[in-house]
Design an enzyme around this catalytic site. Structure first.
Site, PDB file in Angstrom:
ATOM      1  N   HIS A   1       0.816  -1.213   0.000  1.00 20.15           N
ATOM      2  CA  HIS A   1       0.000   0.000   0.000  1.00 20.15           C
ATOM      3  C   HIS A   1       0.850   1.264   0.000  1.00 20.15           C
ATOM      4  CE1 HIS A   1      -3.956  -1.983   1.598  1.00 20.15           C
ATOM      5  NE2 HIS A   1      -3.790  -2.119   0.291  1.00 20.15           N
ATOM      6  N   THR A   2       2.165   1.127   0.011  1.00 22.80           N
ATOM      7  CA  THR A   2       3.014   2.298  -0.188  1.00 22.80           C
ATOM      8  C   THR A   2       2.789   2.878  -1.580  1.00 22.80           C
ATOM      9  OG1 THR A   2       5.229   3.124   0.349  1.00 22.80           O
ATOM     10  CG2 THR A   2       5.111   1.253  -1.180  1.00 22.80           C
TER      11      THR A   2
ATOM     12  N   TRP B   1      -2.088   6.115   0.666  1.00 30.87           N
ATOM     13  CA  TRP B   1      -1.563   5.766   1.976  1.00 30.87           C
ATOM     14  C   TRP B   1      -0.293   6.559   2.302  1.00 30.87           C
ATOM     15  CZ3 TRP B   1      -4.046   2.480  -1.250  1.00 30.87           C
ATOM     16  CH2 TRP B   1      -5.032   1.630  -0.723  1.00 30.87           C
ATOM     17  N   THR B   2       0.392   6.995   1.255  1.00 25.34           N
ATOM     18  CA  THR B   2       1.672   7.684   1.424  1.00 25.34           C
ATOM     19  C   THR B   2       1.696   8.949   0.571  1.00 25.34           C
ATOM     20  OG1 THR B   2       2.739   6.460  -0.381  1.00 25.34           O
ATOM     21  CG2 THR B   2       2.873   5.497   1.837  1.00 25.34           C
TER      22      THR B   2
ATOM     23  N   ASP C   1      -5.040  -1.936   7.715  1.00 26.98           N
ATOM     24  CA  ASP C   1      -3.725  -1.311   7.866  1.00 26.98           C
ATOM     25  C   ASP C   1      -3.419  -1.117   9.348  1.00 26.98           C
ATOM     26  OD1 ASP C   1      -3.182  -0.841   5.052  1.00 26.98           O
ATOM     27  OD2 ASP C   1      -4.651   0.780   5.143  1.00 26.98           O
TER      28      ASP C   1
END
Length: 282
Positions: free
Chosen positions: A198-199, A230-231, A259
């Site tokens: 999920h980065t 997410w980032t 998460d």
């Protein structure tokens, strides 16, 4: 001549950090068309560079492979990377919302290189998506066999959900992740590592029901604007996910229930600590 056509997820690893996982199952086929594989790779690479489609193509490869059941030995009932995600009803499963767009991106390449199976193309695109985002160059073997009969599609519910209600009846996200990933043969450490995917990418509420319509990090793209990442640098393969989700430093960054549990569950936290310790010494 096909020598083996067991399907599985390609190796996803990195020399450093928490992005590490074992290879699941290797697919070997003596009939793989090497010239078309090479040409298809060039076309997929050009596609990714022109469209910034790394995240959705990684998701496509993962969702095709993530139906694998280690307890079933018969192909294709065992699931895995069989290309069945392109078929109805599987593409219509809730977890696959939005992936028709990824299929549409790959289809012209398949038509140009018909000797390359859909299953191989989806895993190829996923691996190249990781590499072109700054991740490792993954060792790949080609020769996967496609499922062509909709009756042989994987059943719904084989992929992880983001939060309640969990389709498998799990009482919480930790139980759910373990049910899903243990079925594939992964352990807690590998669940933590794979969560780090999920980065890359964004969640779009019109597809998954999760996330914001847009944020300061996604309103201008690249690619189609919108969604919630997410980032901050959601097209860069790194360990930012493990830092940003833990810190919850920004309301514009997404934290799903599945998460958050990585940082709250005692078993998962143990593996996070091991990874952080390793990073500190590298």
């Amino acid at each position: 001549m096909l020598t083996r056509h067991t399907a599985g997820k390609s190796k996803v690893s990195q020399q450093r950090g928490l992005h590490r996982s074992r290879a699941r199952v290797v697919v070997v086929c003596a009939a793989a068309n090497a010239p078309q594989i090479t040409a298809a790779k060039a076309d997929v690479e050009a596609l990714i560079r022109n469209t910034h489609s790394n995240p959705i193509l990684i998701r496509l490869g993962w969702h095709d492979a993530g139906t694998h059941n280690k307890n079933i030995s018969e192909w294709p009932k065992s699931g895995g990377a069989t290309g069945s995600i392109r078929l109805s009803p599987e593409i219509g499963h809730g977890a696959n919302a939005g992936l028709q767009g990824a299929l549409d991106l790959i289809e012209p390449i398949k038509q140009k290189h018909p000797a390359v199976s859909y299953a191989d193309l989806y895993q190829m695109a996923s691996a190249l998506g990781v590499e072109l985002a700054g991740g490792p160059k993954l060792e790949m073997r080609y020769g996967r066999v496609d499922v062509n009969d909709p009756a042989e599609c994987a059943p719904e519910g084989n992929l992880p959900a983001a939060g309640h209600p969990f389709p498998d009846g799990s009482s919480g996200p930790g139980e759910h992740l373990r049910r899903i990933f243990y079925r594939m043969g992964f352990n807690d450490q590998e669940i933590v590592a794979l969560s780090g995917a999920h980065t890359l990418g964004r969640s779009r509420p019109e597809r998954s029901g999760w996330g914001k319509a847009e944020t300061k990090y996604t309103k201008d793209g690249p690619g189609k604007p919108g969604g919630q990442s997410w980032t901050v640098d959601w097209l860069t393969f790194n360990n930012a996910y493990f830092k940003d989700v833990k810190a919850r430093r920004d309301g514009d960054l997404l934290v799903l229930p599945t998460d958050a549990i990585i940082f709250e569950d005692d078993g998962f936290k143990c593996d996070l600590h091991k990874g952080a310790t390793r990073l500190a010494h590298e």
